[in-house]
Design a protein around this motif. Structure first.
Motif, short mmCIF file in Angstrom:
data_model
loop_
_atom_site.label_atom_id
_atom_site.label_comp_id
_atom_site.label_asym_id
_atom_site.label_seq_id
_atom_site.Cartn_x
_atom_site.Cartn_y
_atom_site.Cartn_z
N THR A 272 -0.46 -0.35 8.05
CA THR A 272 0.20 0.79 7.42
C THR A 272 0.73 1.75 8.48
O THR A 272 0.31 1.72 9.63
N VAL B 214 0.86 -1.18 0.00
CA VAL B 214 0.00 0.00 0.00
C VAL B 214 0.90 1.24 0.00
O VAL B 214 1.82 1.35 0.81
N GLU B 215 0.63 2.13 -0.93
CA GLU B 215 1.33 3.41 -0.99
C GLU B 215 0.29 4.45 -1.37
O GLU B 215 -0.35 4.35 -2.41
N LYS C 125 1.05 5.90 8.79
CA LYS C 125 0.47 7.07 8.16
C LYS C 125 0.98 8.34 8.83
O LYS C 125 1.07 8.41 10.06
N GLN D 235 0.90 7.46 3.36
CA GLN D 235 0.53 6.19 3.99
C GLN D 235 1.28 5.07 3.26
O GLN D 235 1.16 4.91 2.05
N LEU D 236 2.07 4.29 4.01
CA LEU D 236 2.86 3.19 3.46
C LEU D 236 2.65 1.94 4.30
O LEU D 236 2.56 2.03 5.53
N GLY D 237 2.58 0.79 3.65
CA GLY D 237 2.41 -0.45 4.41
C GLY D 237 2.26 -1.66 3.52
O GLY D 237 2.57 -1.63 2.33
N VAL E 260 -4.39 -5.50 6.54
CA VAL E 260 -3.43 -4.48 6.11
C VAL E 260 -2.91 -3.73 7.33
O VAL E 260 -3.67 -3.38 8.23
#
Length: 64
Positions: A41, A4-5, A43, A21-23, A39
């Protein structure tokens, strides 16, 4: 396995509304009508803080 980006800015005239937000996570379809997604992440919302915060969710779908 998924990544997730997400980069967003709610107001283009205000620079500190930028959000990063990255994860990553897992997506699993054990049967055609079932879906599980997990998920995690990190943030950062510049309007709130310059620190990253942890977010996680678990989703379950059952399709008829």
């Amino acid at each position: 396995i998924l990544g997730v980006e997400d980069f967003s800015q709610t107001n283009m005239n205000v620079p500190n509304t930028f959000t990063i937000q990255l994860g990553g996570g897992l997506l699993w379809y054990p049967r055609p009508q079932l879906e599980f997604e997990f998920v995690f992440t990190q943030k950062k919302t510049l309007l709130v803080s310059n620190e990253f915060e942890d977010y996680a969710y678990l989703m379950f779908h059952y399709y008829l």
